[in-house]
Design a protein around this motif. Structure first.
Motif, mmCIF file in Angstrom:
data_model
loop_
_atom_site.group_PDB
_atom_site.id
_atom_site.type_symbol
_atom_site.label_atom_id
_atom_site.label_comp_id
_atom_site.label_asym_id
_atom_site.label_seq_id
_atom_site.Cartn_x
_atom_site.Cartn_y
_atom_site.Cartn_z
ATOM 1 N N GLY A 61 -16.690 -30.287 -34.799
ATOM 2 C CA GLY A 61 -15.788 -31.288 -34.229
ATOM 3 C C GLY A 61 -14.572 -30.744 -33.528
ATOM 4 N N GLU A 62 -13.771 -31.669 -33.026
ATOM 5 C CA GLU A 62 -12.537 -31.342 -32.328
ATOM 6 C C GLU A 62 -11.333 -31.508 -33.253
ATOM 7 N N THR A 63 -11.384 -32.539 -34.088
ATOM 8 C CA THR A 63 -10.237 -32.880 -34.923
ATOM 9 C C THR A 63 -10.057 -31.886 -36.073
ATOM 10 N N GLY A 91 -8.603 -37.895 -40.691
ATOM 11 C CA GLY A 91 -9.624 -38.431 -39.791
ATOM 12 C C GLY A 91 -11.021 -38.225 -40.352
#
Lengths: 227, 116
Positions: free
Chosen positions: A48-50, A55
């Protein structure tokens, strides 16, 4: 059939440092007794990015939601912390860390039934056959019950080269009347792996497939011939 | 003031599928993987459709609605087509777990040959 350490080179030396990184070992330890949900979370976080944990907690209500038990939440927090630490290393090196993690997890699961017979980065030599350049990620070196496993982060990493290498080893062992189980361990869903394999023309008949849903089978006693 | 009805599981699958189509479109940008992207996304859409059908009238919890909102947001941040292909496998697994599909829904133990 005999096993041999892979020849050291610069690339292997760099990768060995990643394999030895405490982050990899902490994540493998956390994932060793993880549920499927926790392992899917690990895959998502490291894809992922987060990097913000709240989140990810929101994405997995069965692990962190209001109905999750305290013990479930506590173990999921441990997994989340460990895999976020790898994700935080950044996209540049994340691929290598993820690969090293799948190998370490595979080795630890296999060690539960095979102990010290589990080795890393080993080549397999057969009489009269030119040795493969690439070593196998994880081997189990026991007379009459040897195994060679290649580990992949995702289904997309499964290609003709690895299938041919595993199949060749299986065939050559049979020619020497040796039993060698060959397997692919993929930290991805079975469905994705089967879709990937369905498009391959390389041989796969004697290759075990272990996926994110079935990782724990690596630790269980083998009950029969390779599938 | 009237409260909005809670979304159903099927509503959330529909929401997730819209994001999934966008991921698939992005992944198609890798020419060598076009067929894989088609096959992979087709297989996972069937899984998601099956869940929507099986639980068509079931109301989703607030936690499930928030999970789908959040994972769709995460997938929407992906701009690299290679990473989009990774997410074509990861995203539906997260959605199925969040919506309470049986953990064994997509599980299939077998040999590599089983795919042939």
């Amino acid at each position: 059939m005999r096993f041999q350490d892979a020849a050291p080179d610069a690339r292997a030396a760099t990768y060995a440092r990643i394999q030895a990184d405490p982050l990899v070992h902490a994540a493998a330890e956390a994932l060793l007794d993880a549920s499927l949900g926790e392992r899917v979370m690990a895959r998502a976080v490291m894809n992922g990015e987060t990097l913000e944990p709240d989140g990810w907690r929101t994405c997995f209500p069965t692990l962190f939601g209001p109905t999750a038990e305290d013990a479930t939440r506590a173990h999921a927090e441990r997994v989340l912390g460990a895999v976020l630490a790898i994700a935080e290393r950044g996209a540049g090196v994340r691929d290598q860390y993820r690969g090293a993690l799948v190998e370490e997890l595979t080795a630890r699961l296999l060690a539960r039934r095979a102990g010290d017979a589990v080795k890393r980065e080993r080549r397999i030599l057969f009489d009269g056959v030119r040795a493969e350049i690439h070593p196998y990620d994880v081997t189990v070196e026991r007379a009459g019950a040897a195994e060679a496993h290649d580990c992949k982060w995702g289904a997309r990493g499964v290609g003709a080269d690895v299938l041919h290498q595993l199949d060749d080893a299986h065939q050559h062992a049979a020619e020497e009347d040796e039993r060698l189980t060959v397997g692919l361990v993929v930290f991805d869903a079975a469905l994705s792996c089967l879709v990937r394999l369905d498009a391959q023309t390389a041989p796969s008949a004697g290759i075990d497939l272990v996926t994110i849903e079935t990782l724990d089978t690596l630790a269980r006693p083998r009950t029969g011939a390779s599938r | 003031m009237q409260r909005m009805p809670a979304p159903t599981i099927a509503d959330l699958v529909t929401q997730a599928l819209a994001t999934y189509v966008a991921l698939s479109d992005l992944g198609e940008g890798i020419d060598d993987e076009w067929s894989y992207v088609q096959d992979l996304s087709g297989a996972w859409r069937e899984e998601l459709d099956a869940l929507a059908t099986a639980r068509a009238g079931v109301s989703a919890s607030d936690a499930q609605a928030a999970a789908i909102e959040r994972i769709c947001d995460e997938a929407g941040r992906i701009t690299d087509p290679h990473r989009a292909i990774d997410w074509l496998s990861t995203f539906p697994q997260v959605v199925l777990l969040a919506l309470g599909a049986d953990e064994g829904t997509a599980a299939a133990t077998g040999s590599a040959a089983g795919a042939a």
